[in-house]
Design a protein around this motif. Structure first.
Motif, PDB file in Angstrom:
ATOM      1  N   HIS A  34       0.836  -1.191   0.000  1.00  0.00           N
ATOM      2  CA  HIS A  34       0.000   0.000   0.000  1.00  0.00           C
ATOM      3  C   HIS A  34       0.884   1.260   0.000  1.00  0.00           C
ATOM      4  CE1 HIS A  34      -3.219   2.657   1.204  1.00  0.00           C
ATOM      5  NE2 HIS A  34      -2.514   3.031   2.247  1.00  0.00           N
ATOM      6  N   LEU A  35       2.042   1.174   0.644  1.00  0.00           N
ATOM      7  CA  LEU A  35       2.925   2.345   0.734  1.00  0.00           C
ATOM      8  C   LEU A  35       3.379   2.811  -0.640  1.00  0.00           C
ATOM      9  CD1 LEU A  35       5.187   1.532   3.825  1.00  0.00           C
ATOM     10  CD2 LEU A  35       3.178   2.983   3.700  1.00  0.00           C
ATOM     11  N   GLY A  36       3.572   1.870  -1.567  1.00  0.00           N
ATOM     12  CA  GLY A  36       3.979   2.243  -2.915  1.00  0.00           C
ATOM     13  C   GLY A  36       2.967   3.176  -3.567  1.00  0.00           C
ATOM     14  N   ALA A  37       1.684   2.883  -3.354  1.00  0.00           N
ATOM     15  CA  ALA A  37       0.622   3.718  -3.938  1.00  0.00           C
ATOM     16  C   ALA A  37       0.622   5.098  -3.297  1.00  0.00           C
ATOM     17  CB  ALA A  37      -0.727   3.030  -3.743  1.00  0.00           C
ATOM     18  N   VAL A  38       0.826   5.145  -1.978  1.00  0.00           N
ATOM     19  CA  VAL A  38       0.857   6.439  -1.283  1.00  0.00           C
ATOM     20  C   VAL A  38       2.039   7.263  -1.787  1.00  0.00           C
ATOM     21  CG1 VAL A  38       1.142   7.578   0.951  1.00  0.00           C
ATOM     22  CG2 VAL A  38      -0.289   5.548   0.762  1.00  0.00           C
ATOM     23  N   TRP A  39       3.181   6.602  -1.937  1.00  0.00           N
ATOM     24  CA  TRP A  39       4.385   7.276  -2.446  1.00  0.00           C
ATOM     25  C   TRP A  39       4.083   7.949  -3.793  1.00  0.00           C
ATOM     26  CZ3 TRP A  39       9.438   7.799  -0.556  1.00  0.00           C
ATOM     27  CH2 TRP A  39      10.397   8.220  -1.475  1.00  0.00           C
ATOM     28  N   ALA A  40       3.410   7.222  -4.674  1.00  0.00           N
ATOM     29  CA  ALA A  40       3.085   7.770  -5.993  1.00  0.00           C
ATOM     30  C   ALA A  40       2.178   8.994  -5.866  1.00  0.00           C
ATOM     31  CB  ALA A  40       2.412   6.693  -6.852  1.00  0.00           C
ATOM     32  N   GLN A  41       1.190   8.915  -4.955  1.00  0.00           N
ATOM     33  CA  GLN A  41       0.278  10.050  -4.783  1.00  0.00           C
ATOM     34  C   GLN A  41       1.028  11.274  -4.257  1.00  0.00           C
ATOM     35  OE1 GLN A  41      -2.305   9.114  -6.681  1.00  0.00           O
ATOM     36  NE2 GLN A  41      -3.679  10.101  -5.241  1.00  0.00           N
ATOM     37  N   LEU A  42       1.905  11.061  -3.263  1.00  0.00           N
ATOM     38  CA  LEU A  42       2.677  12.178  -2.691  1.00  0.00           C
ATOM     39  C   LEU A  42       3.553  12.810  -3.768  1.00  0.00           C
ATOM     40  CD1 LEU A  42       3.841  10.477   0.635  1.00  0.00           C
ATOM     41  CD2 LEU A  42       2.178  12.325   0.446  1.00  0.00           C
ATOM     42  N   ASP A  43       4.158  11.957  -4.579  1.00  0.00           N
ATOM     43  CA  ASP A  43       5.038  12.421  -5.647  1.00  0.00           C
ATOM     44  C   ASP A  43       4.246  13.251  -6.667  1.00  0.00           C
ATOM     45  OD1 ASP A  43       7.430  12.616  -7.077  1.00  0.00           O
ATOM     46  OD2 ASP A  43       6.868  10.923  -8.351  1.00  0.00           O
ATOM     47  N   ARG A  44       3.062  12.749  -7.041  1.00  0.00           N
ATOM     48  CA  ARG A  44       2.231  13.474  -8.006  1.00  0.00           C
ATOM     49  C   ARG A  44       1.807  14.823  -7.445  1.00  0.00           C
ATOM     50  NH1 ARG A  44      -1.953   8.725  -9.923  1.00  0.00           N
ATOM     51  NH2 ARG A  44      -0.390   7.328 -10.803  1.00  0.00           N
ATOM     52  N   ALA A  45       1.398  14.845  -6.167  1.00  0.00           N
ATOM     53  CA  ALA A  45       0.924  16.097  -5.569  1.00  0.00           C
ATOM     54  C   ALA A  45       2.034  17.139  -5.588  1.00  0.00           C
ATOM     55  CB  ALA A  45       0.436  15.856  -4.146  1.00  0.00           C
ATOM     56  N   ARG A  46       3.264  16.729  -5.242  1.00  0.00           N
ATOM     57  CA  ARG A  46       4.374  17.677  -5.229  1.00  0.00           C
ATOM     58  C   ARG A  46       4.666  18.181  -6.632  1.00  0.00           C
ATOM     59  NH1 ARG A  46       4.524  15.457  -0.649  1.00  0.00           N
ATOM     60  NH2 ARG A  46       5.782  16.166   1.118  1.00  0.00           N
ATOM     61  N   ARG A  47       4.667  17.270  -7.593  1.00  0.00           N
ATOM     62  CA  ARG A  47       4.944  17.682  -8.969  1.00  0.00           C
ATOM     63  C   ARG A  47       3.886  18.665  -9.471  1.00  0.00           C
ATOM     64  NH1 ARG A  47       6.868  17.124 -13.976  1.00  0.00           N
ATOM     65  NH2 ARG A  47       5.513  16.449 -15.667  1.00  0.00           N
ATOM     66  N   SER A  48       2.617  18.374  -9.216  1.00  0.00           N
ATOM     67  CA  SER A  48       1.573  19.237  -9.763  1.00  0.00           C
ATOM     68  C   SER A  48       1.533  20.580  -9.053  1.00  0.00           C
ATOM     69  CB  SER A  48       0.211  18.553  -9.678  1.00  0.00           C
ATOM     70  OG  SER A  48      -0.280  18.615  -8.366  1.00  0.00           O
ATOM     71  N   ARG A  49       2.128  20.677  -7.872  1.00  0.00           N
ATOM     72  CA  ARG A  49       2.126  21.958  -7.174  1.00  0.00           C
ATOM     73  C   ARG A  49       3.416  22.742  -7.383  1.00  0.00           C
ATOM     74  NH1 ARG A  49      -0.028  21.968  -1.362  1.00  0.00           N
ATOM     75  NH2 ARG A  49       0.093  24.178  -1.832  1.00  0.00           N
ATOM     76  N   GLY A  50       4.232  22.292  -8.330  1.00  0.00           N
ATOM     77  CA  GLY A  50       5.433  23.049  -8.665  1.00  0.00           C
ATOM     78  C   GLY A  50       6.583  22.771  -7.719  1.00  0.00           C
ATOM     79  N   LEU A  51       6.465  21.735  -6.874  1.00  0.00           N
ATOM     80  CA  LEU A  51       7.524  21.444  -5.916  1.00  0.00           C
ATOM     81  C   LEU A  51       8.209  20.121  -6.209  1.00  0.00           C
ATOM     82  CD1 LEU A  51       5.235  23.070  -3.675  1.00  0.00           C
ATOM     83  CD2 LEU A  51       7.606  23.338  -2.995  1.00  0.00           C
ATOM     84  N   GLY A  52       8.091  19.655  -7.448  1.00  0.00           N
ATOM     85  CA  GLY A  52       8.800  18.446  -7.845  1.00  0.00           C
ATOM     86  C   GLY A  52      10.280  18.756  -7.956  1.00  0.00           C
ATOM     87  N   PRO A  53      11.138  17.728  -8.012  1.00  0.00           N
ATOM     88  CA  PRO A  53      12.580  17.960  -8.051  1.00  0.00           C
ATOM     89  C   PRO A  53      13.046  18.368  -9.446  1.00  0.00           C
ATOM     90  CG  PRO A  53      12.125  15.629  -8.192  1.00  0.00           C
ATOM     91  CD  PRO A  53      10.791  16.314  -8.086  1.00  0.00           C
TER      92      PRO A  53
END
Lengths: 232, 439
Positions: free
Chosen positions: A136-155
Motif C-alpha cells: 500500500h505504501l507504494g501507492a501512497v508514495w506515488a500520490q505524494l510524488d504526483r501532488a508535489r509535482r503538480s504543485r510546482g515542488l517536484g525535483p
C-alpha cells in the motif's frame, strides 16, 4: 521443475539462506570461496525460474563485496589473495539469502512461524499484517510524488534536488503510514485481535518431502566450504 | 438504528465506544461505560484500512482465527460470509487487486464471519460509487435480517438507510438532541440538519458556492488537452517483485476549455489514472496527450504547475506547508503569481483557520483546503480526483462551486467522480469502463 524451489516452504528457504552465513566463515582462501560460490551458482542456474531477477539481487551483493575487497586490500597489507577471499566471503554470506528472499511468501511464513515454530501468535500476525501494508505504501508514495509535482515542488534533474525530494516524500510517507497503521489497528482490534486468547490458523503449515530436500540441499551447499577448509 | 448529526458531532466516537475500541484509538479521557454483552463488528469508512491479509479467504478468516475457531468451522464461516455478501471472488483472490467497493464488501464479510450480535457501520458507503454503495447496503441489510443482529449506521447521506431502520438518533456537539423514528425525524429534524450539512432525503443538492471570477480566472490561456489512444500500465512494487496492470487501454477523450468534464465510471475503471495522465503526472505507455508541443509528462514541475492544477483523492497527500495560509499561497509563490489568501480562505469557509495546521483540520476542512492548495494559483486546467466523496453539503457546494466558477471564467475543468449530482452539473461526461471510453 522451475517452480520446485520457489514453491517450497518459506521456512526451508529462509533456513537455506541463513545456512550460508556460518558457511561463509569457512572461506579463508580464494579457492574455497570460488568453489563454494560456484556450487551455489550451479544449483541456482538449475533451479531458479528467473535468472534476471536473481542476477539483479546478486549484483547488489557483488557491488558491496567489491568495496570490501578494495578496503581489505588497502588496509590489510595489500595482499590481493586475502582481499579477494574477504570479498568472496561476503558474497557467500549475503547472496543466497538475497536471492531466496524473493520467493518467501510473508503469509505462508507467518503460518509456519506460528504453527510449526510455535512463536507467539500476536507478533507473528502483526508482522504479516504490517507486510501487507508495505504494498500500500507504494501507492501512497506515488500520490505524494504526483501532488508535489503538480504543485510546482517536484525535483529538478540535479541529484541533490532529487535526494531532498525523496527525503520529503519519505517523511510524508511516514506520516501517512502512522495514520494508516492506527486505523488498521482499530480494524484488527474490532475483529478480536486485542482479546485473542487461543488463536487458530485458517491454513495448515505443512512440511513436505520437498521442504526436507530444500533444507538438505541448503545444508549440503553450506557444507562445501567447510569440507574444503577442513580438507585443505 | 441510524446515528446522525453534523460533522464533528461525535458520531464516530459513539460508534467506537460501542465497538469497545475507544480507549486505544482516540486521545482524551473517557468516562462512563458501555454496558451489554455479545460480539460487535465494526466497519470503517476507508475500505483499504481493514485489510489484514493478502488473499480474500485469509482476510475474512482473521476474525474467526482470533476467536480460536477450529479450522473447518473457520472456512464454513468464510464461505457463508462471502455468500451472504455475494462478493463473487474466489478465496485465493489477492486483496491488492480489488476496488474500493469490493474491499468494503470484503470488510463486511470479515465482520460477518465474527457472527456479530451488533453490526456497527461507520460511513460504510461514503467512499463508494452509487452501484457499489447500493451493493454494500443491500449486503448489510440482508446480513442484518438473516442474523438478527442489531444494526447501527453512521452516515452523511441518510436517504437510502431510512427505510431500513426503526430508530434515528441525532447528535450535535457531543450531545444527544433527538431519539425518534424515521417519520418523526423527517418531520422535525431533517430541514435543520440539511442546513448543517447532512444529506437528508427529499432535498436537492445544494447550490454550488458563488466564487468571485477574480479568484479563479486563469492567468494564462488554458491548454486544450486531448488524450489520443492513451494506454497506461501501472506498476506496483511488492516485496516479491513488480506486478503490472493495464489501467487504460487506448483512451480518446478531450478536456474542452470553458467547461467542466465529468470523468465517471465504476471503481477501477481507470478514471483517476486518466486524470493523472491529463495532468502530466503519469506517462502514457503509448498514445499521447495532444495540445502541447512537448509531452506534458516531460514538463518541469514548475511549468506544469503554472498550467495544470490537480487535487488528489486523499487531501492530506497534497499538504506541504505548516499552516493553512502558507498552504494556499505556496504554489502561487512558486509560479510567481499573487494570490488573495484571505479571500480564498473565506470563500471556502476556512477564514477562521488561517494559522491552523493542515493535518489537524476536519475531513471537510481538509478537502476544501486541498482544493485551494491545488487551484488557488489559477491554472488553466483543473483536475479534481473524487472531490465530493464522503463530504457534507457545505464542502460539496464549496468544491463544485470552485470548479464551476473556474470553467465559467474560461478554464478547462475535469472532475473524476461517481457522484450523480456532480455528473449532473458537468457540461460533458466521459464514462470509462475497464480502461476504455464507453460513452
Amino acid at each position: 521443475m522451475r517452480s520446485w524451489l520457489p514453491g517450497a516452504n518459506p521456512l526451508a528457504l529462509v533456513a537455506a539462506g541463513l545456512l550460508a552465513i556460518p558457511a561463509s566463515l569457512a572461506v579463508r582462501d580464494v579457492r574455497t570461496g570460488l568453489v563454494a560460490l560456484g556450487a551455489y551458482a550451479l544449483v541456482g542456474a538449475l533451479l531458479l525460474p528467473s535468472a534476471r531477477r536473481a542476477l539483479g539481487r546478486v549484483l547488489v551483493v557483488v557491488v558491496g563485496s567489491v568495496s570490501i575487497v578494495y578496503s581489505t586490500w588497502l588496509l590489510g597489507g595489500r595482499d590481493i589473495g586475502t582481499a579477494v577471499a574477504a570479498g568472496l566471503r561476503v558474497c557467500l554470506l549475503a547472496a543466497p539469502g538475497a536471492v531466496l528472499a524473493a520467493y518467501v511468501d510473508p503469509v505462508r511464513l507467518g503460518d509456519q512461524l506460528g504453527q510449526r515454530l510455535h512463536l507467539p501468535a500476536r507478533p507473528v500476525t502483526a508482522f504479516t499484517a504490517a507486510l501487507q501494508r508495505f504494498e500500500h505504501l507504494g501507492a501512497v508514495w506515488a500520490q505524494l510524488d504526483r501532488a508535489r509535482r503538480s504543485r510546482g515542488l517536484g525535483p529538478s534533474r540535479s541529484p541533490v534536488a532529487r535526494g531532498r525530494h525523496a527525503a520529503s516524500l519519505a517523511f510524508g510517507l511516514l506520516v501517512s503510514a502512522m495514520r494508516g497503521a492506527s486505523t488498521q489497528a482499530i480494524a484488527m482490534d474490532a475483529r478480536g485481535f486485542a482479546t485473542a486468547q487461543h488463536r487458530t490458523w485458517a491454513e495448515p503449515a505443512p512440511w513436505t518431502r520437498r521442504d526436507t530436500a530444500v533444507l538438505l540441499l541448503g545444508a549440503a551447499l553450506a557444507a562445501v566450504p567447510v569440507v574444503l577448509h577442513l580438507a585443505g | 438504528m441510524l446515528l446522525t448529526g453534523p460533522s464533528g458531532s461525535g458520531k464516530s466516537t459513539v460508534l467506537r465506544a460501542l465497538a469497545g475500541v475507544l480507549t486505544d484509538s482516540v486521545p482524551g479521557e473517557p468516562a462512563g461505560e458501555v454496558v451489554g454483552d455479545g460480539v460487535a463488528g465494526l466497519l470503517l469508512q476507508n475500505p483499504g484500512d481493514s485489510v489484514v491479509a493478502a488473499t480474500v479467504g485469509r482476510d475474512v478468516a482473521f476474525g474467526p482465527e482470533n476467536a480460536g475457531v477450529p479450522r473447518p468451522e473457520i472456512w464454513r464461516r468464510v464461505h457463508a460470509a462471502l455468500g451472504a455478501v455475494d462478493l463473487g471472488l474466489p478465496t485465493d483472490h489477492p486483496t491488492r487487486a480489488m476496488s474500493g467497493g469490493q474491499l468494503q464488501r470484503l470488510a463486511l464479510c470479515g465482520v460477518l464471519a465474527l457472527g456479530p450480535d451488533a453490526l456497527l457501520l461507520d460511513e460504510p458507503t461514503s467512499m463508494l460509487d452509487a452501484a457499489s454503495a447500493d451493493a454494500v447496503r443491500r449486503a448489510v441489510v440482508a446480513a442484518a435480517d438473516a442474523t438478527g443482529a442489531t444494526l447501527v449506521v453512521v452516515e452523511h447521506r441518510l436517504g437510502p438507510w431510512l427505510d431500513h431502520v426503526d430508530r434515528v438518533v441525532v447528535l450535535d456537539g457531543g450531545r444527544l438532541v433527538a431519539d425518534t423514528d424515521p417519520a418523526g425525524f423527517v418531520e422535525h429534524h431533517a430541514a435543520d440538519l440539511a442546513d448543517r450539512g447532512v444529506w437528508v432525503p427529499g432535498l436537492p443538492a445544494p447550490a454550488p458556492f458563488e466564487v468571485p471570477e477574480a479568484l479563479v480566472a486563469p492567468d494564462e490561456a488554458p491548454l486544450r488537452l486531448r488524450a489520443e489512444g492513451v494506454v497506461v500500465d501501472l506498476r506496483a512494487r511488492t516485496l516479491r517483485g513488480t506486478t503490472t496492470t493495464r489501467a487504460l487501454r487506448g483512451i480518446d477523450a478531450a478536456l474542452p476549455v470553458a467547461a467542466t468534464t465529468a470523468l465517471t465510471g465504476v471503481s477501477g475503471a481507470g478514471k483517476s489514472t486518466l486524470a493523472a495522465v491529463l495532468a502530466g503526472l503519469v506517462a502514457p505507455r503509448s498514445g499521447r496527450v495532444a495540445g502541447t508541443d512537448r509531452p506534458l509528462h516531460r514538463w518541469s514541475s514548475a511549468s506544469l504547475a503554472r498550467h495544470v492544477g490537480w487535487v488528489p483523492q486523499a487531501p492530506e497527500h497534497g499538504f506541504l506547508a505548516r499552516t493553512v495560509a502558507e498552504e494556499i499561497a505556496l504554489t502561487a509563490r512558486r509560479c510567481g503569481r499573487r494570490v488573495e489568501v484571505e479571500e480564498v480562505a473565506s470563500v471556502l469557509r476556512l477564514g477562521h483557520l488561517l494559522g491552523a495546521d493542515p493535518f489537524r483540520l476536519s475531513g471537510g476542512e481538509q478537502r476544501r483546503l486541498a482544493t485551494a492548495a491545488a487551484l488557488a494559483h489559477r491554472p488553466g486546467v483543473l483536475l479534481l480526483d473524487e472531490p465530493t466523496v464522503g463530504q457534507d453539503r457545505g464542502t460539496w457546494a464549496a468544491v463544485t462551486g470552485w470548479a464551476r466558477a473556474a470553467a465559467a471564467a474560461g478554464a478547462a475543468g475535469g472532475v473524476v467522480t461517481h457522484d450523480a449530482d456532480v455528473v449532473a452539473l458537468a457540461d460533458h461526461v466521459v464514462t470509462l469502463e475497464r480502461g476504455v471510453v464507453v460513452a
